[in-house]
Scaffold this motif. Structure first.
Motif, mmCIF file in Angstrom:
data_model
loop_
_atom_site.group_PDB
_atom_site.id
_atom_site.type_symbol
_atom_site.label_atom_id
_atom_site.label_comp_id
_atom_site.label_asym_id
_atom_site.label_seq_id
_atom_site.Cartn_x
_atom_site.Cartn_y
_atom_site.Cartn_z
ATOM 1 N N ASN A 134 101.386 -33.228 21.089
ATOM 2 C CA ASN A 134 100.246 -32.642 20.351
ATOM 3 C C ASN A 134 100.600 -31.840 19.044
ATOM 4 O OD1 ASN A 134 101.649 -30.615 21.591
ATOM 5 N ND2 ASN A 134 99.839 -29.545 22.326
ATOM 6 N N THR A 135 101.555 -32.112 18.406
ATOM 7 C CA THR A 135 102.050 -31.379 16.980
ATOM 8 C C THR A 135 102.016 -32.358 15.975
ATOM 9 O OG1 THR A 135 104.530 -31.553 17.402
ATOM 10 C CG2 THR A 135 103.119 -29.427 18.394
ATOM 11 N N LEU B 182 91.602 -31.642 15.623
ATOM 12 C CA LEU B 182 91.747 -30.237 15.020
ATOM 13 C C LEU B 182 93.188 -29.777 15.135
ATOM 14 C CD1 LEU B 182 89.978 -28.191 13.503
ATOM 15 C CD2 LEU B 182 89.688 -26.992 15.465
ATOM 16 N N TYR B 183 93.775 -29.259 14.117
ATOM 17 C CA TYR B 183 95.165 -28.760 14.093
ATOM 18 C C TYR B 183 95.171 -27.399 13.488
ATOM 19 C CZ TYR B 183 96.976 -33.671 15.546
ATOM 20 O OH TYR B 183 97.273 -34.474 16.338
ATOM 21 N N LYS B 184 95.964 -26.705 13.855
ATOM 22 C CA LYS B 184 95.959 -25.086 13.336
ATOM 23 C C LYS B 184 97.346 -24.825 13.572
ATOM 24 C CE LYS B 184 91.449 -23.416 14.256
ATOM 25 N NZ LYS B 184 90.696 -22.393 13.648
ATOM 26 N N GLY B 185 97.927 -23.943 12.313
ATOM 27 C CA GLY B 185 99.164 -23.762 12.171
ATOM 28 C C GLY B 185 99.778 -23.068 11.119
ATOM 29 N N GLN C 209 97.823 -29.213 17.896
ATOM 30 C CA GLN C 209 96.356 -29.684 18.184
ATOM 31 C C GLN C 209 95.589 -28.662 19.000
ATOM 32 O OE1 GLN C 209 96.244 -33.616 19.668
ATOM 33 N NE2 GLN C 209 94.252 -33.612 19.893
ATOM 34 N N GLU C 210 94.449 -28.398 18.649
ATOM 35 C CA GLU C 210 93.730 -27.479 19.503
ATOM 36 C C GLU C 210 92.492 -28.505 20.040
ATOM 37 O OE1 GLU C 210 93.405 -24.009 19.288
ATOM 38 O OE2 GLU C 210 95.522 -24.095 18.248
ATOM 39 N N VAL D 186 96.899 -22.354 8.491
ATOM 40 C CA VAL D 186 96.212 -23.306 7.937
ATOM 41 C C VAL D 186 95.291 -23.866 9.081
ATOM 42 C CG1 VAL D 186 97.364 -23.886 5.692
ATOM 43 C CG2 VAL D 186 98.024 -25.149 8.021
ATOM 44 N N THR D 187 94.006 -24.607 8.790
ATOM 45 C CA THR D 187 93.443 -25.374 9.545
ATOM 46 C C THR D 187 93.141 -26.928 8.992
ATOM 47 O OG1 THR D 187 91.968 -23.578 10.520
ATOM 48 C CG2 THR D 187 91.171 -25.869 10.711
ATOM 49 N N LEU D 188 93.585 -27.946 9.794
ATOM 50 C CA LEU D 188 93.331 -29.355 9.358
ATOM 51 C C LEU D 188 92.493 -30.084 10.411
ATOM 52 C CD1 LEU D 188 96.039 -31.714 8.008
ATOM 53 C CD2 LEU D 188 94.821 -32.298 10.066
ATOM 54 N N TYR D 189 91.661 -30.834 9.833
ATOM 55 C CA TYR D 189 90.464 -31.728 10.483
ATOM 56 C C TYR D 189 90.971 -33.237 10.309
ATOM 57 C CZ TYR D 189 86.320 -33.908 12.224
ATOM 58 O OH TYR D 189 85.231 -34.756 12.683
ATOM 59 N N LEU D 190 91.124 -33.893 11.343
ATOM 60 C CA LEU D 190 91.584 -35.425 11.069
ATOM 61 C C LEU D 190 90.633 -36.230 11.770
ATOM 62 C CD1 LEU D 190 93.803 -37.184 10.095
ATOM 63 C CD2 LEU D 190 94.819 -36.534 12.487
ATOM 64 N N GLN D 191 90.244 -37.051 11.267
ATOM 65 C CA GLN D 191 89.597 -38.024 11.922
ATOM 66 C C GLN D 191 89.859 -39.327 11.763
ATOM 67 O OE1 GLN D 191 85.672 -39.842 9.910
ATOM 68 N NE2 GLN D 191 84.636 -38.495 11.376
#
Length: 144
Positions: free
Chosen positions: A98-99, A27-30, A119-120, A38-43
């Motif tokens: 972590n970015t 999970l990334y936020k920025g 990254q969160e 924005v929020t990004l979810y990466l799998q």
């Protein structure tokens, strides 16, 4: 019969454990353009044939948009090309610790905005919620 039941149970648990090991969620936020949260979810999921992982992702402009599915390509230098489903935009990002840092580009290339995501931590419950949403978005975009 009891042996077969035991074997089947053991096999099922083993498969679930292996699949859990092969998939990672991030999970990334920025910000995009230093002002749009924005929020990004990466799998990342291991490729069954070996080689590089397969990526699925979605992101949204917080409190403004619905989730946008991303088609992802990754270089061996931790660079990502993330194309919005329907080609409504493109992000080219570089992973550094972590970015994720880079640029969002409009389809015509005229608008280019800086992107910075951090990254969160994500707990199991939230990961499952994001995973379910990613499955839903993927189904909406690819259902016959």
């Amino acid at each position: 019969m009891l042996k077969k039941l035991f074997f089947l149970s053991f096999f099922t648990i083993s498969v679930l454990f292996i699949n859990a090991q092969e998939q990672q969620s991030f999970l990334y936020k920025g910000l995009i353009d230093r002002k749009m949260p924005v929020t990004l979810y990466l799998q990342a999921q291991q490729n069954g044939c070996g080689g590089d992982p397969f990526y699925m992702a979605m992101y949204k402009y917080d409190k403004v948009s619905k989730w946008l599915q991303l088609d992802i390509s990754r270089s061996d230098k931790d660079e990502y090309a993330m194309v919005e489903y329907g080609f409504t935009g493109l992000m080219i990002l570089k992973k550094e610790e972590n970015t994720l840092k880079g640029t969002w580009i409009s389809p015509d290339g005229k608008r280019q905005l800086p992107v910075f995501l951090k990254q969160e931590n994500i707990n199991k419950k939230d990961s499952e919620t994001y995973q379910n949403k990613l499955d839903e978005v993927n189904y909406e975009n690819h259902d016959c």
